[in-house]
Motif scaffolding. Structure first.
Motif, PDB file in Angstrom:
ATOM      1  N   SER A  55       0.821  -1.235  -0.005  1.00 48.84           N
ATOM      2  CA  SER A  55      -0.013  -0.140  -0.028  1.00 48.84           C
ATOM      3  C   SER A  55       0.852   1.206   0.053  1.00 48.84           C
ATOM      4  CB  SER A  55      -0.932  -0.041   1.300  1.00 48.84           C
ATOM      5  OG  SER A  55      -1.783  -1.078   1.097  1.00 48.84           O
ATOM      6  N   ARG A  56       0.375   2.264  -0.665  1.00 49.41           N
ATOM      7  CA  ARG A  56       1.366   3.509  -0.967  1.00 49.41           C
ATOM      8  C   ARG A  56       1.394   4.369   0.536  1.00 49.41           C
ATOM      9  NH1 ARG A  56      -2.741   7.796  -3.774  1.00 49.41           N
ATOM     10  NH2 ARG A  56      -4.411   7.306  -2.349  1.00 49.41           N
ATOM     11  N   ILE A  57       2.554   5.193   0.353  1.00 46.03           N
ATOM     12  CA  ILE A  57       2.828   6.077   1.437  1.00 46.03           C
ATOM     13  C   ILE A  57       2.789   7.397   0.886  1.00 46.03           C
ATOM     14  CG2 ILE A  57       4.563   6.872   3.085  1.00 46.03           C
ATOM     15  CD1 ILE A  57       5.657   4.090   3.404  1.00 46.03           C
ATOM     16  N   ASN A  58       1.935   8.074   1.111  1.00 44.85           N
ATOM     17  CA  ASN A  58       1.782   9.558   0.880  1.00 44.85           C
ATOM     18  C   ASN A  58       2.482  10.482   1.642  1.00 44.85           C
ATOM     19  OD1 ASN A  58       0.190   8.443  -1.252  1.00 44.85           O
ATOM     20  ND2 ASN A  58      -1.487   9.177  -0.192  1.00 44.85           N
ATOM     21  N   VAL A  59       3.624  11.565   1.392  1.00 49.63           N
ATOM     22  CA  VAL A  59       4.312  12.252   2.022  1.00 49.63           C
ATOM     23  C   VAL A  59       3.777  13.677   1.727  1.00 49.63           C
ATOM     24  CG1 VAL A  59       6.414  13.198   2.693  1.00 49.63           C
ATOM     25  CG2 VAL A  59       6.414  10.822   1.919  1.00 49.63           C
ATOM     26  N   LYS A  60       3.661  14.438   2.919  1.00 49.86           N
ATOM     27  CA  LYS A  60       3.246  15.753   2.687  1.00 49.86           C
ATOM     28  C   LYS A  60       4.158  16.434   3.580  1.00 49.86           C
ATOM     29  CE  LYS A  60      -0.900  17.405   3.148  1.00 49.86           C
ATOM     30  NZ  LYS A  60      -2.226  17.851   3.459  1.00 49.86           N
ATOM     31  N   LEU A  61       4.903  17.370   3.078  1.00 48.39           N
ATOM     32  CA  LEU A  61       5.986  18.447   3.514  1.00 48.39           C
ATOM     33  C   LEU A  61       5.715  19.700   3.727  1.00 48.39           C
ATOM     34  CD1 LEU A  61       9.096  18.971   4.385  1.00 48.39           C
ATOM     35  CD2 LEU A  61       9.285  19.395   1.819  1.00 48.39           C
ATOM     36  N   ARG A  62       5.521  20.113   4.870  1.00 50.35           N
ATOM     37  CA  ARG A  62       5.141  21.508   5.175  1.00 50.35           C
ATOM     38  C   ARG A  62       6.338  22.405   5.892  1.00 50.35           C
ATOM     39  NH1 ARG A  62       0.091  19.795   9.013  1.00 50.35           N
ATOM     40  NH2 ARG A  62       1.408  19.226  10.517  1.00 50.35           N
ATOM     41  N   SER A  63       6.584  23.175   4.989  1.00 47.39           N
ATOM     42  CA  SER A  63       7.517  24.340   5.140  1.00 47.39           C
ATOM     43  C   SER A  63       7.120  25.633   4.814  1.00 47.39           C
ATOM     44  CB  SER A  63       8.799  23.832   4.488  1.00 47.39           C
ATOM     45  OG  SER A  63       9.934  24.597   5.231  1.00 47.39           O
ATOM     46  N   SER A  64       7.933  26.458   4.214  1.00 47.67           N
ATOM     47  CA  SER A  64       7.633  27.678   3.539  1.00 47.67           C
ATOM     48  C   SER A  64       6.372  27.653   2.562  1.00 47.67           C
ATOM     49  CB  SER A  64       8.598  28.463   3.280  1.00 47.67           C
ATOM     50  OG  SER A  64       9.532  27.831   2.260  1.00 47.67           O
ATOM     51  N   LYS A  65       6.688  26.355   1.797  1.00 51.87           N
ATOM     52  CA  LYS A  65       5.579  25.849   1.107  1.00 51.87           C
ATOM     53  C   LYS A  65       5.249  24.485   1.407  1.00 51.87           C
ATOM     54  CE  LYS A  65       7.103  28.669  -2.945  1.00 51.87           C
ATOM     55  NZ  LYS A  65       7.566  28.671  -4.394  1.00 51.87           N
ATOM     56  N   GLU A  66       4.138  24.220   0.804  1.00 54.07           N
ATOM     57  CA  GLU A  66       3.493  22.850   1.449  1.00 54.07           C
ATOM     58  C   GLU A  66       3.775  22.043  -0.060  1.00 54.07           C
ATOM     59  OE1 GLU A  66      -0.722  21.394   2.516  1.00 54.07           O
ATOM     60  OE2 GLU A  66       0.609  22.448   4.429  1.00 54.07           O
ATOM     61  N   SER A  67       4.474  20.764  -0.074  1.00 57.58           N
ATOM     62  CA  SER A  67       4.544  19.990  -1.139  1.00 57.58           C
ATOM     63  C   SER A  67       3.968  18.247  -0.876  1.00 57.58           C
ATOM     64  CB  SER A  67       6.068  19.743  -1.564  1.00 57.58           C
ATOM     65  OG  SER A  67       6.535  21.133  -1.877  1.00 57.58           O
ATOM     66  N   GLU A  68       3.613  17.938  -1.763  1.00 55.52           N
ATOM     67  CA  GLU A  68       3.060  16.308  -1.502  1.00 55.52           C
ATOM     68  C   GLU A  68       3.753  15.404  -2.516  1.00 55.52           C
ATOM     69  OE1 GLU A  68      -1.107  15.860  -0.994  1.00 55.52           O
ATOM     70  OE2 GLU A  68      -1.368  17.819  -0.103  1.00 55.52           O
ATOM     71  N   ILE A  69       4.087  14.467  -2.003  1.00 61.20           N
ATOM     72  CA  ILE A  69       4.431  13.269  -2.906  1.00 61.20           C
ATOM     73  C   ILE A  69       3.528  11.823  -2.876  1.00 61.20           C
ATOM     74  CG2 ILE A  69       6.259  11.575  -3.700  1.00 61.20           C
ATOM     75  CD1 ILE A  69       8.256  13.460  -2.739  1.00 61.20           C
ATOM     76  N   ASN A  70       2.907  11.552  -3.605  1.00 61.55           N
ATOM     77  CA  ASN A  70       1.634  10.261  -3.507  1.00 61.55           C
ATOM     78  C   ASN A  70       2.326   9.169  -4.099  1.00 61.55           C
ATOM     79  OD1 ASN A  70       0.090  12.156  -1.961  1.00 61.55           O
ATOM     80  ND2 ASN A  70      -1.131  12.458  -3.775  1.00 61.55           N
ATOM     81  N   GLY A  71       2.142   8.094  -3.500  1.00 64.59           N
ATOM     82  CA  GLY A  71       2.788   6.671  -4.023  1.00 64.59           C
ATOM     83  C   GLY A  71       1.573   6.288  -5.010  1.00 64.59           C
ATOM     84  N   GLN A  72       1.813   5.295  -5.782  1.00 67.47           N
ATOM     85  CA  GLN A  72       1.069   4.802  -6.789  1.00 67.47           C
ATOM     86  C   GLN A  72       0.238   3.668  -6.281  1.00 67.47           C
ATOM     87  OE1 GLN A  72       3.538   3.007  -9.823  1.00 67.47           O
ATOM     88  NE2 GLN A  72       3.781   5.120 -11.013  1.00 67.47           N
ATOM     89  N   GLY A  73       0.618   2.743  -5.283  1.00 63.49           N
ATOM     90  CA  GLY A  73      -0.259   1.793  -4.840  1.00 63.49           C
ATOM     91  C   GLY A  73      -0.062   0.409  -5.514  1.00 63.49           C
TER      92      GLY A  73
END
Length: 303
Positions: free
Chosen positions: A88-106
């Motif tokens: 199952s996928r791991i989705n990463v949300k990075l919160r800093s001066s900007k917010e970025s996301e990396i979503n896995g495929q599954g």
């Protein structure tokens, strides 16, 4: 019985970094992990409101085991299909001066896996509720929701669909009991920008004419609208509170509506519970709790 489906659940890894620098080693100052997925959110909030339900979908690998474990801790009964390969996928949300996301495929889902899930759904009967929420992973046919609803047609099941664009439009022929687009999604369906309540109601009624029984439209800080199968139109502003996290607020609104309708069989009361529950999640770091929902519900007597 209420069952929710999350076809591509995830572990959501949320990290805070004071000043993220690309290409450098960065240290987090805060991190959290949640079991993610729209159907899973609905299941957890329903259980928080005292409504038993089952969470279905697909999980794989050690991440899938962790998803099931975390959902079960809320008291939700998990009946996921465990896939033999992948994770199952791991989705990463990075919160800093900007917010970025990396979503896995599954993981890859086979025709045999699809049959296994369908068999689990065959136990649904008249008056039961099935929630289909979120996107469909690329390893599944794009008409998966349609196939599920077609298979279960004629059994008296109340379908609740929270999906976007064609995923939503293509299931309207099966007359779902409730759909829940937000106002932006509603505009995208009709390739227009909706700027007033009157326009939103008009386009919501178009979805009714296409087959939806009840249309619940969330409008973020501008409130929500319910267009019922019996002709009523209800509007509510959001309760007073401080926005902390909008993730899961729409799913929580769906859960609140279901809980309210089960308890009262009244659209107005279900709508109020939906608005209070969606707001309770938006005003919290996590998903809505029963105490928070009933605290906000007191502000919604004037609908």
């Amino acid at each position: 019985m209420i069952k929710t489906i999350t076809l591509n659940p995830s572990l959501d890894y949320i990290v805070d970094v004071d000043s993220f620098q690309e290409g450098m080693v960065n240290r987090t100052n805060h991190e959290e992990i949640f079991a993610g997925g729209k159907g899973i959110n609905v299941s957890i909030v329903l259980k928080n409101l005292g409504i038993d339900n089952e969470a279905l979908g697909y999980i794989a690998g050690f991440t899938g085991d962790e998803i099931s474990k975390r959902v079960s801790k809320f008291g939700v009964h998990c009946d996921f299909v465990k896939l033999q390969e992948g994770m199952s996928r791991i989705n990463v949300k990075l919160r800093s001066s900007k917010e970025s996301e990396i979503n896995g495929q599954g993981p890859k889902i086979t025709p045999e896996d699809i049959l296994h899930l369908n068999q689990k759904l065959d136990s649904l009967n008249d008056g039961d509720i099935l929630v289909l929420a979120g996107s469909i992973p690329t390893s599944l046919p794009s008409d998966t929701y349609e196939n599920i609803m077609s298979r279960l047609q004629g059994k008296g099941i109340k379908f609740i669909v929270d999906a976007t664009k064609d995923l939503l439009l293509n299931v309207l022929k099966y007359k779902p009991f409730l759909i829940k687009p937000n106002h932006h999604e509603l505009g995208e369906i009709f390739n227009t920008k909706l700027t007033s309540k009157e326009e939103i109601i008009s386009h919501g009624k178009k979805l009714q004419k296409m087959g939806a029984e009840n249309v619940l439209i969330s409008m973020a800080g501008d409130g929500a609208i319910l267009i019922t199968s019996t002709g009523e139109i209800y509007f509510s502003e959001v309760p007073k509170g401080t926005l902390k996290n909008s993730v899961g607020a729409g799913d929580s609104m769906v859960a609140g509506f279901i809980a309210g309708f089960i308890k009262t069989n009244d659209f107005k009361e279900a709508f109020k519970m939906g608005v209070a529950t969606g707001s309770a999640s938006a005003f919290s770091e996590g998903l809505a709790t029963k105490d928070k929902v009933y605290q906000l519900l007191e502000q919604l007597n004037d609908i």
